[in-house]
Design a protein around this motif. Structure first.
Motif, mmCIF file in Angstrom:
data_model
loop_
_atom_site.group_PDB
_atom_site.id
_atom_site.type_symbol
_atom_site.label_atom_id
_atom_site.label_comp_id
_atom_site.label_asym_id
_atom_site.label_seq_id
_atom_site.Cartn_x
_atom_site.Cartn_y
_atom_site.Cartn_z
ATOM 1 N N PHE A 140 0.868 -1.167 0.000
ATOM 2 C CA PHE A 140 0.000 0.000 0.000
ATOM 3 C C PHE A 140 0.906 1.217 0.000
ATOM 4 O O PHE A 140 1.855 1.300 0.787
ATOM 5 N N ALA A 141 0.620 2.152 -0.890
ATOM 6 C CA ALA A 141 1.398 3.384 -0.981
ATOM 7 C C ALA A 141 0.560 4.535 -0.463
ATOM 8 O O ALA A 141 -0.550 4.764 -0.949
ATOM 9 N N LEU A 142 1.074 5.233 0.521
ATOM 10 C CA LEU A 142 0.336 6.365 1.092
ATOM 11 C C LEU A 142 0.228 7.478 0.052
ATOM 12 O O LEU A 142 1.250 7.980 -0.441
ATOM 13 N N PRO A 143 -0.989 7.879 -0.299
ATOM 14 C CA PRO A 143 -1.174 8.855 -1.381
ATOM 15 C C PRO A 143 -0.425 10.162 -1.164
ATOM 16 O O PRO A 143 0.129 10.723 -2.114
ATOM 17 N N SER A 144 -0.404 10.643 0.057
ATOM 18 C CA SER A 144 0.250 11.925 0.320
ATOM 19 C C SER A 144 1.729 11.877 -0.012
ATOM 20 O O SER A 144 2.297 12.829 -0.554
ATOM 21 N N GLU A 145 2.365 10.744 0.270
ATOM 22 C CA GLU A 145 3.811 10.684 0.054
ATOM 23 C C GLU A 145 4.181 10.290 -1.368
ATOM 24 O O GLU A 145 5.339 10.428 -1.768
ATOM 25 N N LEU A 146 3.219 9.830 -2.143
ATOM 26 C CA LEU A 146 3.459 9.712 -3.571
ATOM 27 C C LEU A 146 3.626 11.103 -4.179
ATOM 28 O O LEU A 146 4.348 11.289 -5.162
ATOM 29 N N VAL A 147 2.954 12.074 -3.595
ATOM 30 C CA VAL A 147 3.098 13.468 -4.041
ATOM 31 C C VAL A 147 4.389 14.076 -3.501
ATOM 32 O O VAL A 147 5.088 14.808 -4.194
ATOM 33 N N LEU A 148 4.732 13.738 -2.270
ATOM 34 C CA LEU A 148 5.877 14.349 -1.599
ATOM 35 C C LEU A 148 7.187 13.621 -1.829
ATOM 36 O O LEU A 148 8.232 14.065 -1.338
ATOM 37 N N ALA A 149 7.189 12.518 -2.554
ATOM 38 C CA ALA A 149 8.407 11.721 -2.745
ATOM 39 C C ALA A 149 9.570 12.594 -3.208
ATOM 40 O O ALA A 149 9.419 13.478 -4.050
ATOM 41 N N ASP A 150 10.743 12.339 -2.631
ATOM 42 C CA ASP A 150 11.919 13.145 -2.982
ATOM 43 C C ASP A 150 12.644 12.547 -4.189
ATOM 44 O O ASP A 150 12.268 11.506 -4.727
ATOM 45 N N ASP A 151 13.711 13.214 -4.615
ATOM 46 C CA ASP A 151 14.409 12.821 -5.838
ATOM 47 C C ASP A 151 14.968 11.406 -5.750
ATOM 48 O O ASP A 151 14.902 10.638 -6.715
ATOM 49 N N PHE A 152 15.536 11.056 -4.590
ATOM 50 C CA PHE A 152 16.170 9.745 -4.459
ATOM 51 C C PHE A 152 15.168 8.615 -4.642
ATOM 52 O O PHE A 152 15.496 7.557 -5.186
ATOM 53 N N ASN A 153 13.958 8.827 -4.205
ATOM 54 C CA ASN A 153 12.938 7.777 -4.245
ATOM 55 C C ASN A 153 11.965 7.915 -5.409
ATOM 56 O O ASN A 153 10.969 7.188 -5.486
ATOM 57 N N ALA A 154 12.251 8.837 -6.334
ATOM 58 C CA ALA A 154 11.302 9.158 -7.399
ATOM 59 C C ALA A 154 11.050 7.983 -8.338
ATOM 60 O O ALA A 154 9.922 7.786 -8.806
ATOM 61 N N LYS A 155 12.076 7.199 -8.646
ATOM 62 C CA LYS A 155 11.886 6.073 -9.567
ATOM 63 C C LYS A 155 10.895 5.057 -9.002
ATOM 64 O O LYS A 155 10.048 4.521 -9.728
ATOM 65 N N ILE A 156 11.004 4.788 -7.701
ATOM 66 C CA ILE A 156 10.069 3.855 -7.085
ATOM 67 C C ILE A 156 8.680 4.473 -7.021
ATOM 68 O O ILE A 156 7.669 3.799 -7.240
ATOM 69 N N ARG A 157 8.608 5.763 -6.740
ATOM 70 C CA ARG A 157 7.311 6.447 -6.783
ATOM 71 C C ARG A 157 6.634 6.252 -8.128
ATOM 72 O O ARG A 157 5.441 5.940 -8.214
ATOM 73 N N ASP A 158 7.399 6.397 -9.208
ATOM 74 C CA ASP A 158 6.819 6.248 -10.544
ATOM 75 C C ASP A 158 6.296 4.837 -10.760
ATOM 76 O O ASP A 158 5.232 4.636 -11.370
ATOM 77 N N ARG A 159 7.023 3.844 -10.287
ATOM 78 C CA ARG A 159 6.583 2.464 -10.432
ATOM 79 C C ARG A 159 5.324 2.191 -9.606
ATOM 80 O O ARG A 159 4.424 1.469 -10.040
ATOM 81 N N LEU A 160 5.263 2.761 -8.430
ATOM 82 C CA LEU A 160 4.082 2.586 -7.584
ATOM 83 C C LEU A 160 2.847 3.179 -8.250
ATOM 84 O O LEU A 160 1.775 2.557 -8.278
ATOM 85 N N ILE A 161 2.979 4.378 -8.788
ATOM 86 C CA ILE A 161 1.839 5.028 -9.439
ATOM 87 C C ILE A 161 1.429 4.249 -10.681
ATOM 88 O O ILE A 161 0.239 4.043 -10.938
ATOM 89 N N SER A 162 2.397 3.787 -11.451
ATOM 90 C CA SER A 162 2.095 3.006 -12.637
ATOM 91 C C SER A 162 1.339 1.733 -12.279
ATOM 92 O O SER A 162 0.344 1.379 -12.921
ATOM 93 N N GLU A 163 1.781 1.049 -11.226
ATOM 94 C CA GLU A 163 1.113 -0.182 -10.806
ATOM 95 C C GLU A 163 -0.288 0.105 -10.296
ATOM 96 O O GLU A 163 -1.242 -0.639 -10.585
ATOM 97 N N THR A 164 -0.437 1.189 -9.547
ATOM 98 C CA THR A 164 -1.736 1.544 -8.978
ATOM 99 C C THR A 164 -2.749 1.884 -10.065
ATOM 100 O O THR A 164 -3.943 1.579 -9.941
ATOM 101 N N HIS A 165 -2.280 2.493 -11.152
ATOM 102 C CA HIS A 165 -3.170 2.939 -12.224
ATOM 103 C C HIS A 165 -3.380 1.887 -13.303
ATOM 104 O O HIS A 165 -4.094 2.140 -14.278
ATOM 105 N N LEU A 166 -2.775 0.702 -13.155
ATOM 106 C CA LEU A 166 -2.766 -0.272 -14.240
ATOM 107 C C LEU A 166 -4.174 -0.647 -14.702
ATOM 108 O O LEU A 166 -4.478 -0.628 -15.894
ATOM 109 N N ALA A 167 -5.046 -1.005 -13.767
ATOM 110 C CA ALA A 167 -6.399 -1.427 -14.140
ATOM 111 C C ALA A 167 -7.156 -0.289 -14.822
ATOM 112 O O ALA A 167 -7.868 -0.505 -15.809
ATOM 113 N N PHE A 168 -6.973 0.934 -14.313
ATOM 114 C CA PHE A 168 -7.647 2.087 -14.910
ATOM 115 C C PHE A 168 -7.150 2.324 -16.332
ATOM 116 O O PHE A 168 -7.934 2.563 -17.262
#
Length: 429
Positions: A140-168
Motif C-alpha cells: 500500500f502506498a500512502l497517497p500523500s507521500e506519492l506526491v511528496l516523494a523526494d528525488d532519491f525515491n522518485a523512480k520507485i514512486r513512478d513504479r508505484l503510481i504506474s502499478e496503482t493505475h494499471l487497471a484504470f
C-alpha cells in the motif's frame, strides 16, 4: 533535537545504523509543516495532508483493508504518521512489515514531532524506497507521500503510481468493445496477406540499431543521423510512427517504422515515398493507413487480450508493449538480433519546454501547460512530464533490466534518465 527525535534516532541507530546516519543529515528546513484540524487533526507538509484531518484511524483501517488479512509479508510505501503501520501490526498472521521511506526529510520531521511506537516492533524492517530497484508486492502506498516523494525515491514512486493505475489504464482495451471488434474485423484481409513480423526476428544479428522516438531531444541529432544514414555500413534505423514525418522532413529515411495505435493517421504516416520502408504494425492501426503504405508490411501482436482470438486463428510473432510504441520498437530491435541499441528522442519528458520534435505543442497529446508531474533528467534536475510518460519510462526500464545481454545507450541527457541505458559517448557531450 526534540525528545521524540532523540528517542527515535537512538532506536533506529540500534536497529538500522546505516539508515540512522542518513536520517541525521536529512534537511527538514525547506518543509512547511502545519497542524490542520477538522473533526480530528493531522500534519500538513508543503500543503499536503499526511493523513485525514477527521479520522486518521478510520482512514488507516480502510487502507489496511485493501491488503489480504492473512498475508505474512506486507510493504508500506511512505511513513505517514504511523497509523497504517499500527493497524497492520495488529494482525497476528503478519510476520514482516517492510516500511519504505519515500521522503527522508518528511520522515525525519515526523520523528521530531510525534511518537512512533511501530519502530519498536521486531517485525518491522525500515529502508529507503530508492534502495531497491523495483517495487515489492503486496503493498500500500500512502497517497500523500506519492506526491511528496523526494528525488532519491522518485523512480520507485513512478513504479508505484504506474502499478496503482494499471487497471484504470487498461479499461479502454476491452476485447468486447464495439470499436475494437470493428477495427480488428476491418484489418482481417490485410492481416491474412501481410508478412509475419517473426520473419524479421534474427535478421540483423549483432548489428547496431538506432531506435528513434519523437522526444524534443531528437532535434539535436537530425544532422548527425542524416550523415550516418548515408554511410555504406551503418546501424539499422527503426523509428516510431510519430517520428517518421519529422525524419523525412530532415532527409532521413528509416529502415523500419513501428505503429500500434488506432489514432495514427496518414498525417503521421504519409504514404508518399514510403516504398522500400518496412511498416511493422499491430492490427489496431487504421486499415486505410496500412493499405496506402507503399513499402513492405509486417504484422504482429502484443500479449493484450484484444488479440487473443486472432492469435488462435492466425498466429503471428509477438512484440512487447508497455503502453507506448517505443516498447515494441525496442523489442523488435532486440528480437532482430541487436546487441547494441541506441535510443534517440526517448525523453519521456518535455526538455526545453517542448512536447515533441517536429510537431506543434498539443499535436500528439496534452499541451505543455498540462504537464503537472516531473522526472529527473540526465543532469539530475527535475523536468516536466506527464503521468503516462512516467509509466512508459518504468516499462522501458523493466524491459532493459530483463535483457542484460543487450547494451542500451541514451543519446541525450536532456530527457529523462533511463535506468540501464548508458549515455552514448559519441552523441552525449
Amino acid at each position: 533535537m526534540s525528545e521524540f527525535f532523540a528517542h527515535h534516532v537512538e532506536l533506529i541507530q540500534r536497529r538500522w545504523p546505516a539508515l540512522a546516519a542518513r536520517l541525521l543529515v536529512e534537511d527538514t528546513s525547506p518543509l512547511q509543516a502545519d497542524l490542520v484540524e477538522g473533526l480530528g487533526s493531522t500534519l500538513s507538509v508543503n500543503g499536503i495532508q499526511l493523513t485525514s484531518r477527521h479520522d486518521r484511524v478510520a482512514e488507516a483501517q480502510l487502507q489496511a483493508a485493501s491488503l489480504a488479512p492473512d498475508s505474512p509479508v506486507l510493504h508500506v510505501y511512505g511513513t505517514g504518521l504511523g497509523d497504517l503501520q499500527a493497524e497492520l501490526l495488529a494482525r497476528e498472521p503478519l510476520q514482516r512489515l517492510y516500511v519504505h521511506i519515500l521522503n527522508g526529510a518528511v520522515f525525519a520531521l515526523v520523528l521530531q514531532l510525534l511518537e512512533q511506537p511501530w519502530l519498536e516492533d521486531l517485525r518491522v524492517e525500515l529502508l529507503y524506497a530508492g534502495d531497491l530497484g523495483e517495487i515489492q508486492l503486496p503493498f500500500f502506498a500512502l497517497p500523500s507521500e506519492l506526491v511528496l516523494a523526494d528525488d532519491f525515491n522518485a523512480k520507485i514512486r513512478d513504479r508505484l503510481i504506474s502499478e496503482t493505475h494499471l487497471a484504470f489504464n487498461n479499461r479502454e482495451f476491452d476485447p468486447q468493445s464495439p470499436e475494437i471488434v470493428e477495427r480488428l474485423a476491418a484489418s482481417g484481409q490485410l492481416l491474412e496477406r501481410d508478412t509475419d513480423v517473426a520473419r524479421l526476428f534474427g535478421s540483423s544479428v549483432d548489428r547496431e540499431v538506432f531506435v528513434i522516438a519523437t522526444g524534443p531531444s531528437l532535434e539535436q541529432h537530425f544532422e548527425t543521423l542524416r550523415t550516418i544514414r548515408q554511410r555504406a555500413e551503418r546501424p539499422l534505423f527503426i523509428c516510431v510512427d510519430t517520428a517518421y514525418r519529422p525524419l523525412l522532413e530532415h532527409g532521413i529515411r528509416p529502415d523500419i517504422v513501428v505503429s500500434i495505435d488506432q489514432r495514427i493517421s496518414a498525417r503521421h504516416l504519409p504514404p508518399q515515398d514510403s516504398a522500400g520502408i518496412t511498416l511493422v504494425y499491430m492490427p489496431m492501426v487504421d486499415p486505410q493507413v496500412l493499405g496506402a503504405w507503399q513499402g513492405p508490411r509486417c504484422v504482429g501482436y502484443s500479449v493484450s487480450p484484444i488479440y487473443q482470438q486472432l492469435r488462435q486463428q492466425q498466429p503471428r510473432g509477438e512484440l512487447y508493449v508497455g503502453g507506448s510504441v517505443i516498447h515494441p520498437a525496442v523489442d523488435l530491435a532486440v528480437k532482430m538480433g541487436a546487441t547494441h541499441v541506441t535510443l534517440f528522442g526517448a525523453d519521456f519528458a518535455f526538455p526545453g519546454n517542448k512536447t515533441h520534435a517536429g510537431w506543434s505543442d498539443g499535436d500528439l497529446g496534452p499541451q505543455l501547460g498540462a504537464a503537472k508531474h516531473w522526472v529527473l533528467d540526465g543532469q539530475g534536475q527535475r523536468i516536466k512530464t506527464q503521468l503516462n510518460f512516467r509509466s512508459y519510462l518504468c516499462e522501458l526500464e523493466r524491459f532493459i533490466a530483463g535483457h542484460p545481454q543487450v547494451r542500451f545507450y541514451n543519446s541525450s541527457r536532456a530527457g529523462a534518465m533511463i535506468v540501464g541505458a548508458l549515455y552514448h559517448p559519441e552523441f552525449v557531450q
